[in-house]
Design an enzyme around this catalytic site. Structure first.
Site, PDB file in Angstrom:
ATOM      1  N   HIS A  93       0.822  -1.210   0.000  1.00  0.00           N
ATOM      2  CA  HIS A  93       0.000   0.000   0.000  1.00  0.00           C
ATOM      3  C   HIS A  93       0.859   1.265   0.000  1.00  0.00           C
ATOM      4  O   HIS A  93       0.350   2.363  -0.249  1.00  0.00           O
ATOM      5  CB  HIS A  93      -0.938   0.008   1.202  1.00  0.00           C
ATOM      6  CG  HIS A  93      -2.345   0.354   0.842  1.00  0.00           C
ATOM      7  ND1 HIS A  93      -2.663   1.308  -0.104  1.00  0.00           N
ATOM      8  CD2 HIS A  93      -3.532  -0.129   1.297  1.00  0.00           C
ATOM      9  CE1 HIS A  93      -3.974   1.406  -0.211  1.00  0.00           C
ATOM     10  NE2 HIS A  93      -4.522   0.537   0.608  1.00  0.00           N
TER      11      HIS A  93
ATOM     12  N   ASP B 177      -7.394 -11.509 -18.817  1.00  0.00           N
ATOM     13  CA  ASP B 177      -7.236 -12.761 -19.561  1.00  0.00           C
ATOM     14  C   ASP B 177      -5.762 -12.938 -19.924  1.00  0.00           C
ATOM     15  O   ASP B 177      -5.255 -12.303 -20.843  1.00  0.00           O
ATOM     16  CB  ASP B 177      -8.103 -12.731 -20.814  1.00  0.00           C
ATOM     17  CG  ASP B 177      -8.041 -14.036 -21.601  1.00  0.00           C
ATOM     18  OD1 ASP B 177      -7.260 -14.926 -21.221  1.00  0.00           O
ATOM     19  OD2 ASP B 177      -8.768 -14.153 -22.607  1.00  0.00           O
TER      20      ASP B 177
END
Length: 387
Positions: free
Chosen positions: A155, A326
């Site tokens: 983060h 994908d």
């Protein structure tokens, strides 16, 4: 569910980072974000059928990850101090695991925090032996041929937009797309320093202490998934619009956030020490297109800001192209996360793009009250089967 790690590697960038890019300066928003890793988990059905295809899949993921790290070089570096990342090409961690006797549908149908945590490179409260800015773990479900890919981002240098763009670039390399054409904008602005816009400050220990405190009390926290289906969200938006004096119809995220905050407010009002001044919430807002001049959407870092002081935090991950990831074996059937932070909700798109899945983390004593809120009961369901 039994998952066994079979290998762990350090993946370095495919090309060395140029000398003038060896130091990535943090912004003040990066400093206050905390140094925890947040996970994104992508689930794919029927990707591999034998050991040969498993090895080919892992090789493709590692090779394309190496190429991606060349563009996102801070993720292959290490936190140097409270003000910068040393882009020394140390690398990211890649773990391969097998679930020989488990079926992926067991997780997707009724996920629990414990199940999802097993798919992570590290447990939520576990500090890696080597401090990294990115760690990935691929788990092959040999019984059904499914696969789960968990990517954990530090983060300190990533918000959800950064993470989504990283995965998009990783997919681009894995699928063999021409990165010099339609994806040129992603490549060009993969790294963009924002420290000049949001200069760092010398108060970094504040956020580290807050994050550590939330993790240290995680045993007292209960995390559950609430499903807001598309038709119910549409009805809620229409209701809110008709009741608004201005006729404003809220977005999906605004409508669901209002219901969640209403539930939180209901819980707080039942507390013995209830005080209106305690009802403070924040919703993280992407600042990239809200500053002048706009910051490129592909720029990395925590370019978000909460609207007001924090008490209960909502982070919306909707409308990110995570369901488009994908790598060459089809799109994911489900995208999830896992967390144990106190008083936090993370909103993700459902697989149909119409609904919203809200992962809500509350103290155990508050979760039962939250589940019984009238708004939650009317518009949400818990542990809905996805496939």
């Amino acid at each position: 569910m039994e998952i066994n790690n079979v290998s762990s590697e350090i993946i370095k960038p495919s090309s060395p980072t140029p000398q003038h890019l060896k130091t990535h300066k943090l912004s003040v928003l990066d400093q206050v974000a905390g140094d925890s890793l947040f996970p994104i988990i992508l689930f794919y059905p029927q990707t591999c059928s034998n050991n040969t295809s498993l090895n080919k899949t892992s090789d493709l993921l590692k090779r394309s990850l190496s190429q991606t790290l060349t563009l996102y070089h801070p993720f292959a570096g290490r936190l140097k101090d409270e003000f910068s990342i040393d882009c020394d090409d140390t690398g990211a961690i890649f773990i391969e695991a097998r679930a020989a006797a488990s079926d992926m549908s067991e997780i997707v149908k009724q996920p629990t925090v414990d199940m999802l945590e097993q798919l992570m490179p590290y447990k939520l409260n576990e500090k890696p032996s080597v401090a990294v800015n990115l760690a990935a773990k691929v788990t092959y479900f040999e019984h059904c041929g499914g696969m789960a890919l968990c990517v954990c981002f530090s983060h300190v240098i990533a918000d959800i937009t950064t993470a989504a763009n990283f995965i998009k670039t990783w997919v681009t390399f894995a699928s063999g797309s021409d990165t010099s054409s339609e994806d040129d904008d992603v490549i060009k602005h993969a790294v963009f320093g924002c420290s000049s816009i949001f200069p760092p400050q010398n108060f970094s220990s504040f956020s580290r202490n807050v994050i550590s405190e939330n993790h240290s009390k995680s045993a007292e926290i209960l995390t559950k998934r609430f499903i807001f289906e598309g038709d119910k969200i549409a009805a809620l938006k229409e209701k809110m619009g008709s009741e608004s004096s201005s006729g404003y119809h809220p977005t999906r995220v605004e409508a669901v956030s209002a219901i969640i905050l209403g539930g939180i407010m209901s819980v707080e009002k039942q507390a013995d020490d209830f005080n209106h001044s305690h009802l403070v919430a924040s919703i993280a807002v992407n600042l990239r297109n809200r500053v002048n001049p706009p910051i490129p959407e592909q720029s990395i870092g925590n370019i978000v800001q909460a609207g007001i002081a924090k008490w209960f935090t909502i982070s919306a991950w909707c409308r990110r192209p995570l369901y488009e990831a994908d790598f060459g074996w089809g799109k994911p059937v489900w995208v999830s996360t896992v967390m144990k932070h106190k008083d936090v909700a993370v909103l993700l798109d459902s697989s149909d793009g119409k609904g919203i899945e809200a992962w809500v983390a509350l103290p155990k004593k508050d979760m039962a009250k939250f589940e019984q809120d009238s708004g939650i009961l009317r518009y949400a369901s818990i542990d809905t089967s996805l496939i």
